[in-house]
Enzyme design. Structure first.
Site, short mmCIF file in Angstrom:
data_model
loop_
_atom_site.label_atom_id
_atom_site.label_comp_id
_atom_site.label_asym_id
_atom_site.label_seq_id
_atom_site.Cartn_x
_atom_site.Cartn_y
_atom_site.Cartn_z
N SER A 14 46.26 60.48 0.79
CA SER A 14 46.94 61.24 1.85
C SER A 14 48.44 61.30 1.57
O SER A 14 48.93 60.70 0.62
CB SER A 14 46.69 60.57 3.21
N LYS A 15 49.13 62.03 2.44
CA LYS A 15 50.57 62.18 2.27
C LYS A 15 51.29 60.84 2.30
O LYS A 15 52.38 60.70 1.78
CB LYS A 15 51.12 63.05 3.39
#
Ligand code: GLU
Length: 517
Positions: free
Chosen positions: A255-256
């Site tokens: 994920s980010k």
């Protein structure tokens, strides 16, 4: 018959920047092409006109170039199998669509999106998997004419063979078997004629003579659909390798929070492309045993698609940071200087002329910190103390100075000692590079004893004798001196600092602190 030549491609959609997963896909395709003496193509899959942007395209091209993944054919370089943008190949797809319609492998579907959705829900209510209900698969001419009369705009769907077990030999996953009934009669052309990804991809992989396709596991079912379409076209599908996803620290999808979404952010954060290349190549493949660092050439000698592992690998930012530090230390000092120059200029801590006039000085300055940094972006902050007129002390430095009452006297006396010693007056402005006879980088090799100025080792010996003569423990003496000269408690060896600052600035800083109330 001669072996078909090896051709691999990276086929990004320019709907966002080049992220870590995309960069790894590109890298493996590139590496496989190099390792097998083949060609690496770049094809831009821009049929999603609403979401494709030129900005994303430019970022992708810049990201690939930054990583050193040069393409033999594609945008900017051209090639015999272009154009390399899908939106410039629409006629080609239309021709293939006609052919598949004529052979019966494709059919027109007149259903509206609402009707398709209603069909899906009906199947679901019957306990079947929700998909297009194939309502127009076998309509007769009269029905077709009725739809046409209603001016419905048809899409083109693929006639998926029903109840056929389909085997796909995946280079990474091994042999996988799927019942084609589980797959939709998927859309090939949208109403209006724009091809979908699966259709355009097959036409292009075929026309561009792609021999191997390495891509993320999320495309595995597309691989099945695509290989059936190759069969419908009487053509041989490329060899597919669907590689496991990169996982975040928690073992879930990246994920980010785990990694940047634009590979160029790593450049801006101070990572070297060599380190990113090396690190990314290990996200699913290993060099040998536990050897983590290797050159591109070494990698290419060993890389085989078949050796990409079948289980996901975790992205570990700390390891990447460590690796970057190792790559920084591999650079020659002049190369480290060349790469730090834009950052130093952006930080406005020294003028552009300094890079010509004081290159040797700057190399020495870099030599004093390169063992201690992991990112290029640390360079300006770590060297700033050398170039400021009024040094500000941080909190820890203040503490060290206040710790011992006698510190101001030591500083003043040390300034007097340096004043009389054989240390160049100052760098870099008024003394040319020629005066830097001693090189911090060669410490130990030439012993630092030669040259007209004192080496850090000589400066240290002098300071030790001095502390002893004042009856001060050397360990106590160095802390306030370091604080007064560099403004912090961390950083390079103290006598590298003295050496780099030169006599004038050392004396001025020591005396300024000594004289404080
Ligand atoms: N345009 C597709 C993507 O970006 C390409 C997938 C493929 O390599 O076939 O995911």
């Amino acid at each position: 018959m001669s072996e078909p030549s090896v051709r691999l491609r990276f086929a990004p959609s320019p709907t966002g920047p080049l992220h870590l997963g995309g960069a790894r896909t590109a890298l493996y395709n590139w590496a496989a092409a190099q390792a097998m003496g083949g060609k690496f193509l770049l094809r831009i899959e821009d049929t999603d006109r609403a979401r494709s942007t030129d900005e994303s395209l430019q970022i992708i091209l810049a990201g690939l170039s930054w990583l050193g993944l040069a393409w033999d054919e594609g945008p900017e370089v051209g090639g015999d199998f272009g154009p390399y943008f899908q939106t410039e190949r629409l006629e080609l797809y239309a021709g293939y669509a006609e052919r598949l319609l004529a052979s019966g492998w494709a059919y027109k579907c007149y259903a509206t999106p609402e009707e398709v959705q209603a069909g899906r829900e009906r199947l679901q209510a019957e306990g079947k998997s929700p998909m297009y209900d194939r309502r127009d698969r076998d309509i007769d001419d009269a029905q077709r004419a009725a739809y046409e009369a209603e001016e419905r705009k048809p899409s083109l769907r693929f006639r998926m063979p029903l109840d056929q077990l389909w085997k796909l030999e995946d280079l990474c996953k091994g042999e996988v078997e799927v019942n084609l009934r589980e797959l939709d009669d998927w859309v090939m052309l949208r109403p209006g004629g724009m091809p979908t990804y699966n259709f355009a991809c097959v036409v292009d992989d075929l026309e561009m003579r792609i021999s191997h396709v390495v891509r993320g596991d999320e495309h595995f079912m597309n691989g099945i659909k695509q290989s059936v379409l190759f069969h419908a076209l009487d053509a041989k599908a490329p060899k597919y390798a669907h590689i496991p996803l990169i996982l975040g620290k928690n073992g879930k999808k990246l994920s980010k929070r785990d990694a940047v979404t634009n590979i160029l952010d790593y450049r801006d954060k101070g990572y070297l492309p060599e380190a990113i290349f090396n690190y990314i190549s290990l996200l699913g493949w290993s060099f040998s045993g536990d050897q983590d660092l290797f050159t591109v050439e070494e990698m290419l000698q060993r890389f085989r698609i078949e050796d990409i592992g079948a289980s996901g690998s975790k992205f570990d930012e700390e390891k990447l940071l460590w690796m970057n530090g190792e790559y920084i230390r591999k650079l020659e000092l002049c190369e480290l200087l060349r790469r730090s120059q834009p950052l130093l200029l952006a930080a406005e801590i020294l003028p552009e002329s300094a890079f010509d006039q004081s290159a040797a000085y700057l190399r020495n300055a870099l030599a004093s910190i390169r063992e201690r940094i992991s990112l290029l972006s640390e360079v300006p902050e770590k060297l700033a103390y050398l170039f400021v007129d009024a040094l500000e002390l941080d909190k820890d430095a203040e503490k060290k100075l206040r710790k011992n009452e006698s510190a101001p006297q030591w500083l003043a006396a040390y300034a007097d000692l340096l004043e009389k010693s054989d240390l160049p007056a100052s760098y870099p402005a008024d003394r040319g590079d020629a005066d830097i006879a001693f090189s911090l980088a060669n410490k130990g090799e030439d012993g630092g004893e030669s040259g007209p100025c004192m080496s850090p080792a000589q400066l240290e010996q002098q300071a030790r004798d001095f502390a002893e003569s004042m009856d001060v423990k050397f360990g106590h003496f160095v802390h306030p001196v370091r604080a007064a000269l560099s403004g912090t408690t961390k950083g390079p060896g103290l006598f590298d600092i003295v050496f780099l600052l030169g006599k004038e600035r050392c004396c001025q800083r020591l005396r300024a602190i000594a004289a404080r109330p």
